[in-house]
Write an enzyme that holds these catalytic residues in place. Structure first.
Site, PDB file in Angstrom:
ATOM      1  CD  GLU A 124      -3.161  -0.687   0.212  1.00 17.06           C
ATOM      2  OE1 GLU A 124      -3.048   0.329  -0.494  1.00 17.06           O
ATOM      3  OE2 GLU A 124      -4.146  -1.442   0.177  1.00 17.06           O
ATOM      4  CD  GLU A 140      -3.446  -7.318   2.676  1.00 18.00           C
ATOM      5  OE1 GLU A 140      -4.507  -6.810   3.075  1.00 18.00           O
ATOM      6  OE2 GLU A 140      -2.359  -6.707   2.692  1.00 18.00           O
TER       7      GLU A 140
END
Ligand code: IPT
Length: 957
Positions: free
Chosen positions: A418, A488
């Site tokens: 991220e 994820e």
């Protein structure tokens, strides 16, 4: 006139990675060179700002006698009962103003001091290196009054040459640690902010001619069955591997027949790297990772990742993990069929990677880099797209790769998490590709895959994953050529994740889908004297993200949650499917490499959930990917007309490094004779009395028709219940406002349904109670009829529900809730167990006879919420009653009401009352994974539809 002062702490806000440290190199746990652990008790002084104190504490002779003591490794905010400040939890928000590289003036700073002597046998010759394995977030170091440098990069090692400064006794090691630094901008991972020297501090003797950096290249040719070993070393020497008769010079390749390393068969060869001054033990695993035909292949075969994201966590020590805790993680993973781990979102303690090599787990090693908070400003000023920061990014990449490059378990280097996109990331990827061509590069944040060797996503919904599997997702040319993983998925926050079996079916169906990693391994709850486990906000943080930090497959104390048990079943490496009509069982080996020789198979035959016969089943040693139909024995002749079922289990045939013989790896169940549903002839007549109506063993309130007793047992009237204490997944996330069911349910009023009594009818053979169950202010309702009948001994309740009005929302649950006396404790049932199950988390629910206490039925989610349902229950016995279902039902029981569960924010808010509340549910809404991902798939919705279901009550004994 304005001017800025330069202070001694300017390095804190400097974007550079630091100064004074040695170049990064391979980390190895031991050698014959002397070393001295400097872990233990240190003196600590915490100041409110970076420059509150001068550096005189670093000088020899400084008296720190009145300072506190802390344990290193450790975080100072987790020691001293709050005296040194508190932890802060934010997900992606920076807990300080975003103005890189500046950090707040209020910058908690921990001065650490340790005085040490060299051991008597510490060699007089050579030099020495001081190694820090992890310090958050920035440190300046002095030895014996000399400033030896400063560094950032919290979860990366830093070494300093200190030999010239050492003396035999009274060495003063001073470390000033700042909580915030320019480095904090690069470390915005979703976790607690925890300053401190949280990994080992070690003094390493460096004899003349000792090992510097070395790179073990150990590949495997699956065609020839040979491995090629070449150890490049900065210092020339020899490499020996006795089991392979290898004795070669460093830099010289040698090719011999070997057993390859895989996560399923983690074969390691012991070797030694010997230079003039040092002998370093090596553990060598031969394997080759390539991208070929659009697939990630190891040793020639595509791999399916059954993985998890692991943050380092201990409920008391934070990220300061000891070896036994790390081993516990690995053993738990292996015992639950996991084969892969992503070290989200930073390189773990290096010993963890040794364990992955040893026990066998594929690893995505992720760099300590996340700049997620910049998303709040459209990624403006993102350090990964600003050349001034690139040296820091490259430093981090190098420190990870150089430290960890000798681990066979690592198949991917991950640039970070991220962090948006930018030139800095590209520079990292280029550097890594250049330094290590034997592994692939991962990064999720760039869906065009400019810098990566895999298309990786997080929390993509099932439908999109299927499209990607079919190659219909489009994207850049580069992306279309790449395999896909979900780095994820299956957000394991609270009750859930639901729907992972549905993902697994897709992963197995489409070659391009090479599996995924559940988010995440462990709940980061902090042990707390009043709250049980604390989460965000419990330390009075100004900004926080609540219990979003508790989203693991294991609870903070590492007890497996139902989510882990479900995942174990979903990813089992052997599929066992039965067909009782032809008496065979189909066994499929879902391993990527291993055959079935490590497993023994066992059948058993149950009548009404009780095993009447069992034996071994001989299954061929199928190679990976093969399947076979295996004949079951003749079913036992004596069957008393009950429900019958086969259960076949795959067990470890012998002790392994990670579990003992007989550990269950996989299982399958399939019914033979179906269940006979309970029937109660309505032969008894309800007898109206002044206050009570009696029917068979039961008495009812004559005015309300409410059940009062069955036999001698006091029962709080069963009545319709549609509410559940919302789960984190029911709460959902901001970006899915249309489907945040808990809010929608509350708006509709499902948590405050009113029960209007329309009539109590005492009939010939039944007592009938007509009601309408509906929320205030709304026109929707559930017309609900309770019809009671009895054969004199047993009592049957049939509930008929007819929705009225326009129902646009699913119901949380549909069933009845009743109360039993607080003395109710033991619970026995025939149905799914032993653990919790919901419509989309029921893979691991095994039909059988189970027993528990009411307390043990509860699943201790850190933030209390709906939990503990058991699926497919035929009957349950508790509180002196037996309750049979027609059809099977969902059962739960707790010592508090749903409303109390709903209101609680920590487990310590829940205390036992004078009633055990029992839910007998005809239906439950799925759980999904919407706390960060998709909600329940449509097939797991509980729609408001006309329904009828019955329960038969009888008194036990
Ligand atoms: C994703 C993060 O990568 C991870 O660290 C964690 O925060 C997780 O979400 C939620 O628990 S990012 C999110 C925007 C999908």
């Amino acid at each position: 006139m304005s001017f800025r002062t330069t202070t001694a702490v300017d390095y804190v806000e400097d974007v550079s990675p630091g100064s004074g440290a040695l170049p990064p190199r391979a980390w190895y746990p031991s050698s014959d060179a002397a070393s001295l652990s400097l872990n233990g008790s240190w003196r600590l002084r915490v100041s409110p700002t970076a420059d509150a104190e001068d550096d005189s504490f670093a000088e020899e002779g400084y008296d720190a006698g009145d300072w506190a003591e802390v344990t290193v490794p450790g975080h100072w905010v987790l020691q001293g009962d709050g005296a040194f400040g508190s932890p802060i939890y934010t997900n992606h928000l920076y807990p300080f103003p975003v103005d890189p590289p500046h950090v707040p003036t209020e910058n908690p700073t921990g001065d650490h001091l340790r005085v040490f002597d060299l051991p008597a046998d510490w060699p007089a010759d050579g030099s020495a290196v001081l190694r820090f394995d992890g310090v958050e977030s920035c440190a300046r170091v002095w030895l014996n009054g000399t400033d030896i440098g400063e560094f950032k990069g919290s979860r990366l090692p830093h070494e300093f040459a200190v030999g010239h400064l050492l003396k035999p006794a009274g060495n003063v090691l001073a470390v000033r640690v700042h909580q915030w630094s320019a480095g904090s901008y690069l470390e915005d991972q979703d976790q607690w902010w925890l300053p401190g020297i949280f990994r080992d501090v070690t003094l390493l003797h460096r004899p003349a001619g000792s090992v510097l950096d070395f790179f073990v290249h150990a590949s495997y040719d699956h065609v020839t069955g040979e491995g090629t070993l070449r150890v490049d070393s900065d210092v020339d020497g020899r490499v020996t591997v006795p089991a392979l008769d290898i004795d070669v010079a460093t830099g010289e390749p040698v090719t011999v027949a070997v057993r390859p390393w895989t996560a399923e068969t983690p074969y390691l060869y012991d070797g030694v790297l010997t230079t003039e001054g040092e002998r370093v033990p090596l553990r060598i695993g031969f394997r080759t990772v390539v991208l070929e035909d659009g697939l990630i292949k190891v040793n020639g075969r595509p791999v399916l990742f059954k993985g998890v994201n692991r943050h380092e966590w201990h409920p008391e020590k934070g990220r300061a993990l000891d070896l036994e805790t790390m081993r516990e993680d690995v053993l738990l993973m292996k015992r639950h069929n996991l084969n892969a781990v992503r070290t989200s979102h930073y390189p773990p303690h290096p010993a963890f990677l040794d364990l992955c090599d040893e026990y066998g787990l594929w690893v995505i090693d992720e760099c300590d880099l996340e700049t997620h908070g910049f998303t709040e400003q459209g990624w403006r000023d993102n350090p990964v797209d600003d050349d001034r920061w690139t040296p820091a990014l490259l430093d981090r990449a190098a420190r990870m790769v150089e430290r960890d490059k000798n681990h066979p378990s690592i198949v991917f280097w991950s640039l970070g998490n991220e962090a948006g996109t930018g030139r800095g990331l590209t520079a990292m990827a280029e550097w890594i590709h250049g330094r290590d061509s034997s592994r692939l590069v991962h990064y999720e944040g760039d869906w065009d895959c400019r810098d990566t060797d895999v298309y990786s996503r997080m929390y993509a919904f099932h439908a999109e994953v299927e499209q990607i599997g079919q190659g219909l997702d489009g994207g850049t040319h580069k992306r279309r050529e790449l395999p896909f993983i979900q780095c994820e998925y299956g957000h394991a926050m609270g009750n859930g994740p639901g729907g992972i079996a549905d993902y697994q079916r897709l992963f197995e169906k489409y070659e391009r889908l090479q599996g995924g990693f559940i988010w995440e391994w462990i709940d980061h709850g902090i042990r707390h004297p009043e709250l049980g486990y604390a989460y965000g906000g419990d330390f009075g943080e100004e900004l926080h993200d609540g219990n979003f930090v508790c989203d693991g497959l294991v609870f903070p104390d590492r007890r497996p949650s139902p989510g882990l048990v479900e995942y174990k079943k979903v990813i089992e490496p052997v599929r066992i499917e039965g067909d009782s009509s032809d008496g065979t069982v189909r066994v499929t080996n879902l391993h990527d490499f291993a055959d079935l020789s490590a497993l023994a198979f066992e059948w058993s035959y149950q009548v009404d959930g009780e095993t009447v016969e069992a034996g071994t089943l001989s299954v061929p040693e199928l190679a990976a990917g093969e399947s076979a139909d295996v004949k079951l024995p003749e079913p036992p002749a004596e069957v008393r007309g009950g429900e019958t079922r086969w259960t076949v289990r795959a067990l470890l045939a012998a002790d392994t490094a990670w579990a003992p013989k007989d550990h269950v790896v996989a299982w399958g169940q399939f019914p033979a004779a179906a269940r006979v549903l309970p029937s109660v002839a309505p032969t008894d007549r309800p007898v109206p009395g002044e206050k009570l109506v009696t029917l068979g063993p039961a008495s009812f309130d004559a005015r309300t028709g409410a059940l009062r007793t069955i036999g001698g047992v006091r029962v709080d009237n069963p009545r319709l219940d549609v509410w559940r204490a919302p789960t984190d997944n029911d709460d959902g996330t901001e970006w899915q406002s249309g489907t945040r069911y808990s809010a929608l349910w509350r708006t509709l009023g499902l948590h405050r349904m009113q029960h209007r009594l329309d009539s109590v009818e005492v009939g010939e053979d039944a007592l009938t109670v007509r009601t309408r169950v509906a929320p205030a202010a709304r026109e929707v309702g559930l017309s609900t009829v309770y019809r009671w009948t009895s054969d004199g001994g047993r009592l049957r309740l049939t509930v008929s529900v007819t929705p009225e009005g326009e129902w646009t929302l699913p119901l949380p649950r549909l069933g009845v809730r009743l109360g039993l006396p607080a003395s109710t404790d033991r619970v026995r049932w025939f149905g799914g167990g032993p653990g919790e199950a919901y419509p989309d988390t029921r893979s691991a629910s095994m039909v059988g006879r189970w027993e528990s206490s009411v307390d043990e039925l509860q699943t201790p989610y850190v933030r209390p919420q709906e939990n503990g349902a058991r699926a497919d229950v035929r009957w349950v016995e508790l509180g002196g009653l037996r309750i049979e279902g027609d059809p099977e039902f969902w059962f739960s029981a707790r010592r508090w009401t749903t409303e109390q569960l709903d209101a609680a924010s920590h487990l310590t808010d829940l205390t036992a009352g004078d009633t055990v509340w029992v839910n007998l549910d005809h239906g439950l809404h799925g759980v999904g994974s919407q706390s960060c991902g998709p909600g329940p798939l449509p097939q797991y919705f509980l729609r408001a539809e006309p329904s009828e279901f019955s329960f038969v009550f009888s008194v036990i004994g």
